[in-house]
Design a protein around this motif. Structure first.
Motif, short mmCIF file in Angstrom:
data_model
loop_
_atom_site.label_atom_id
_atom_site.label_comp_id
_atom_site.label_asym_id
_atom_site.label_seq_id
_atom_site.Cartn_x
_atom_site.Cartn_y
_atom_site.Cartn_z
N ASN A 188 0.84 -1.19 0.00
CA ASN A 188 0.00 0.00 0.00
C ASN A 188 0.88 1.24 0.00
OD1 ASN A 188 -1.43 2.29 1.61
ND2 ASN A 188 -3.10 0.93 0.98
N GLN A 195 -0.96 -5.78 0.29
CA GLN A 195 -2.37 -5.94 0.02
C GLN A 195 -2.58 -6.81 -1.22
OE1 GLN A 195 -3.60 -1.85 -0.37
NE2 GLN A 195 -2.99 -1.73 -2.52
N GLU A 197 -4.50 -7.49 -4.48
CA GLU A 197 -5.33 -6.74 -5.42
C GLU A 197 -6.17 -7.69 -6.26
OE1 GLU A 197 -2.87 -4.21 -7.76
OE2 GLU A 197 -2.48 -2.82 -6.12
N MET A 361 -3.00 -9.93 5.34
CA MET A 361 -2.97 -8.89 4.30
C MET A 361 -4.38 -8.38 4.05
SD MET A 361 -0.20 -10.27 1.45
CE MET A 361 -0.75 -11.97 1.36
N ASP A 362 -4.49 -7.13 3.60
CA ASP A 362 -5.76 -6.58 3.18
C ASP A 362 -6.07 -7.06 1.77
OD1 ASP A 362 -5.96 -5.07 5.56
OD2 ASP A 362 -4.68 -3.52 4.68
N ASP A 375 -12.06 -1.62 -0.31
CA ASP A 375 -11.72 -2.76 0.53
C ASP A 375 -12.94 -3.67 0.59
OD1 ASP A 375 -11.13 -4.56 2.55
OD2 ASP A 375 -10.13 -3.07 3.79
#
Length: 413
Positions: A188, A195, A197, A361-362, A375
């Motif tokens: 990020n 993150q 994707e 992780m996001d 998100d």
């Protein structure tokens, strides 16, 4: 008067010591289905049933849990129906068996059963909770008139991983509201936190044109219904490694049941060797302290968080997970593997990582329509697939209850 009292006492004594009423043999009449032929739908194996001693209970498993519902089956083959009534004050218990045949032929390859009717039309069943470790692999394309996926999605409007061995238009996939594709892992820009994707490639809004979902390709989907209905004929494609390799990461679909346990088949999640290379979606909340994940001690985990797989994690067929694969060796091994599904158990020949990957992780979504990023919050790997205390036979079939008969079974813990 004395004679009357004596007779009354004798009568009461006779009543007190009278034998209890003897139980009778119940009358149970069950008519079983005949001339059934496989057609891609669940068919009832009983056409009529009556009993004078209460409900008739059924199961298709020797010693399995009994239900009042009429048993059904979808695949070609011969089924043993166990049926009984319970004991009552008036009637004895009753127990009997009968066999019912659904015509046609069937071939089971891992989680997939390919049926053919008498005209050689193919009908396919994909077992959503198969625990067998056999690969699904086909060497050439074939057309199927109908496909049934038995997987259930109890948590709606959240995200789940999936991949399918056939290609189909989104017009044929009823129950999905959105489809995402893996696009890589990046830091990020503001937090420098890694993150995942993803790109939204289709949703069920009226203005969105249909697309074709490719075979052997892992996706992330959001469901609006508890089951995925596949409408009409589809084409199963020749098996190929189900992965996407982007940058340092590989998004992998699995054809077979996998368990991250050093004592189960292949020790591909042993913390000393792998140091948290595998990631997936937590199926349930985890308290702070000891956990099933890679690190010996962790902070609390919430269901749906994208975290490292660890000892005890498991995944059923036709789902996907993420693996850290900086040199592409995992993808290369998958491409050259003789048993494609076994690639999920690939042992890295390289030395353990000299750094520590993040515990979680996001996951974000890039929307192509309006070029926005969001998100997606919680992602659900289908909690049903990870439920504890499921019983399976040695072929990996879910017994839908605790077995009562003697034999060999295994249980998910």
């Amino acid at each position: 008067m004395k004679n009357f009292i004596l007779e009354l006492i004798l009568c009461i004594s006779a009543l007190s010591f009278a034998a209890p009423p003897q139980q009778k043999e119940p009358t149970v009449k069950v008519t079983f289905a005949k001339d059934l032929v496989v057609n891609g739908t669940y068919q009832k194996l009983v056409t009529s049933a009556e009993s004078n001693s209460g409900p008739i209970l059924y199961t298709l498993y020797d010693g399995g849990h009994l239900y009042e519902e009429i048993p059904t089956a979808i695949n070609a083959g011969t089924y043993t129906v166990y049926y009984s009534t319970e004991s009552t004050e008036q009637y004895e218990s009753f127990y009997a068996t009968a066999t019912v045949t659904i015509g046609g032929t069937s071939q089971t390859i891992g989680a997939v059963t390919i049926n053919e009717d008498n005209e050689k039309k193919k009908f396919v069943t994909i077992e959503g909770y198969c625990a067998a470790d056999e690969d699904f692999k086909i060497s050439e394309d074939f057309n199927a008139e109908k496909v049934v996926l038995t997987r259930k999605f109890d948590h709606l409007d959240v995200y789940a991983t999936i991949f399918l061995p056939f290609e189909a238009s989104t017009n044929q996939l009823e129950g999905i509201s959105e489809i995402l594709q893996f696009a890589g892992v990046t830091p990020n820009a503001e937090t420098n936190r890694l993150q995942v994707e993803t790109i939204s490639i289709w949703d069920d809004s009226p203005e969105t044109a249909p697309i074709t979902i490719q075979a052997n390709t892992p996706y992330i989907i959001k469901m609006k219904a508890p089951s995925l209905e596949i409408k009409g004929p589809v084409t199963f494609k020749k098996t190929k490694p189900p992965f996407q390799h982007i940058g340092n990461w590989t998004f992998v679909g699995t054809y077979t049941f996998k368990k991250w346990d050093p004592f189960y088949s292949n020790p591909y999640a042993h913390e000393n060797e792998f140091r948290g290379r595998y990631y997936g979606f937590a199926a349930q909340d985890q308290r702070e302290g000891k956990s099933n994940y890679i690190r010996e001690y962790q902070t609390a985990v919430k269901a749906g968080e994208f975290v490292q797989f660890g000892i005890g994690a498991r995944i059923h067929p036709m789902r996907a997970f993420l693996v850290y694969d900086p040199d592409g060796s995992y993808a290369a091994e998958s491409t050259n593997s003789k048993a494609l599904a076994k690639s999920a158990a690939y042992n890295y020949s390289s030395t353990p990582l000299d750094f520590e990957l993040p515990y979680s992780m996001d996951v974000i979504v890039i929307n192509r329509k309006n070029n926005t990023t969001s998100d997606i919050g919680k992602i659900d790997p289908d909690p049903n697939s990870l439920k504890k205390n499921r019983y399976y036979d040695l072929k990996g079939r879910n017994l839908h209850g605790k077995p009562k008969a003697r034999g060999a079974y295994y249980k998910s813990l």
